[in-house]
Scaffold this motif. Structure first.
Motif, PDB file in Angstrom:
ATOM      1  N   HIS A   1       0.850  -1.187   0.000  1.00 21.91           N
ATOM      2  CA  HIS A   1       0.000   0.000   0.000  1.00 21.91           C
ATOM      3  C   HIS A   1       0.884   1.234   0.000  1.00 21.91           C
ATOM      4  CE1 HIS A   1       0.771  -0.713   4.327  1.00 21.91           C
ATOM      5  NE2 HIS A   1       0.742   0.609   4.422  1.00 21.91           N
ATOM      6  N   LEU A   2       0.273   2.379  -0.298  1.00 21.51           N
ATOM      7  CA  LEU A   2       1.017   3.632  -0.312  1.00 21.51           C
ATOM      8  C   LEU A   2       1.223   4.109   1.122  1.00 21.51           C
ATOM      9  CD1 LEU A   2      -0.777   5.483  -3.258  1.00 21.51           C
ATOM     10  CD2 LEU A   2       1.228   3.987  -3.345  1.00 21.51           C
TER      11      LEU A   2
ATOM     12  N   ASP B   1       1.212   0.645  -5.444  1.00 21.32           N
ATOM     13  CA  ASP B   1       0.594  -0.304  -4.520  1.00 21.32           C
ATOM     14  C   ASP B   1       0.009  -1.500  -5.264  1.00 21.32           C
ATOM     15  OD1 ASP B   1      -1.891   0.396  -5.568  1.00 21.32           O
ATOM     16  OD2 ASP B   1      -2.517   1.561  -3.817  1.00 21.32           O
ATOM     17  N   SER B   2      -0.606  -2.395  -4.508  1.00 22.26           N
ATOM     18  CA  SER B   2      -1.115  -3.643  -5.078  1.00 22.26           C
ATOM     19  C   SER B   2      -2.290  -3.436  -6.019  1.00 22.26           C
ATOM     20  CB  SER B   2      -1.525  -4.601  -3.956  1.00 22.26           C
ATOM     21  OG  SER B   2      -2.527  -4.007  -3.140  1.00 22.26           O
TER      22      SER B   2
END
Length: 307
Positions: A22-23, A101-102
């Motif tokens: 994640h960011l 991110d993902s």
């Protein structure tokens, strides 16, 4: 196929990318995954996009007298781009730090370096490149005074000026009047229009406000919702091609580069936007900025849809 000459005036960066779950939030440290370096910068990305998609392109930029600048010059030569590269002995080449991110969303911090010193005086030394261009495209990772100068000079010489107003900032009203086309995303359209862009209807309101400032045509890119085109007083919605996104970095640059190629080939704004959406859809299925830019032979429909 006969094509018009396209001139890109803009930035050249080296992207340093980390993939993470994640960011990060303020003060948070994340142990990320894969790290890689990739050539980037909005101007360079658009120039490479135009070259790979078959356009006749020249590129004006400024780098530092360092390894990143030398690598950029070699890259442009390898891509077959006619380059007017100015070197700044006092500032480093531009660098962008990117986290992905993902969900393929990203956050980017740019150290502009030599990009911020590309001046009107530099452009006066490359006036021949402006003179032979029929389309000129710029972004806002170079000084605004340079963008204004090129817009005025290109208009004097009969070129059609396209502005990709990224990253977003306030623009002088006299600049709008020099533009054939402006291509903001939702955030940039909000800043330019003063109205929230949350759906197609609000995008139409924003596009009309921007048009009334003096720009002839407006295209607002809407991410997964495609793009809204305002031309000859009419709105046209071009849907996005549905793909599984891996990395959205440079998708907007690919869109703008492809748009220029199609316009230079004589397509109208609607067909050109459809072509640009197709190219951008391919780009988001790959990692990186310039490493994700497609070649012309990739733009068949079955290659833009993931199974």
């Amino acid at each position: 196929m006969n094509q018009s000459n396209i001139l890109v005036v803009g930035s050249s960066n080296t992207d340093m990318v980390i993939k993470a779950a994640h960011l990060p939030t303020a003060g948070e440290t994340i142990l990320g995954g894969e790290f890689f370096m990739n050539p980037g910068g909005k101007g360079a990305n658009q120039a490479v996009s135009i070259a790979r998609l078959g356009g006749n392109v020249s590129f004006i930029c400024k780098t530092g007298n360092d390894i990143f600048g030398k690598q950029s010059m070699q890259l442009f030569q390898d891509e077959g781009i006619e380059t007017y590269l100015f070197s700044d002995p006092n500032h480093p080449s531009g660098v962008a730090l990117i986290t992905i991110d993902s969900e393929a969303e990203n956050c980017i911090v740019v150290a502009s370096g030599a990009n911020a010193t590309l001046s009107p005086d530099d452009l006066k030394k490359a006036d021949g490149a402006i003179a032979k261009a029929e389309y000129v495209i710029m972004q806002l990772e170079i000084p605004l005074e340079t963008v204004v100068y090129v817009s005025e000079r290109a208009t004097e010489l009969g070129a059609k000026v396209i502005l990709n107003p990224a990253p977003a900032c306030a623009l002088p009203i006299n600049l709008f009047e020099k533009l054939y086309l402006i291509t903001p995303n939702q955030t940039e359209a909000e800043m330019l229009s003063g109205t929230k862009v949350k759906d197609l209807d609000s995008a139409k309101i924003a596009a009309n406000i921007i048009h009334k400032k003096g720009v002839e045509n407006v295209i607002i890119t809407l991410g997964q919702d495609g793009a809204l085109v305002f031309t000859t007083g009419e709105f046209h919605h071009i849907p996005a091609i549905k793909v599984k996104a891996i990395d959205t970095t440079a998708a907007g640059d690919v869109f703008n580069g492809a748009l220029c190629v199609a316009l230079a080939e004589g397509k109208d704004l609607i067909a050109s936007t459809e072509f640009a959406c197709k190219a951008a859809a391919i780009a988001v299925t790959k990692l990186g900025a310039q490493s994700s830019i497609p070649y012309r032979n990739e733009l068949s429909l079955n290659q833009t849809v993931n199974s």
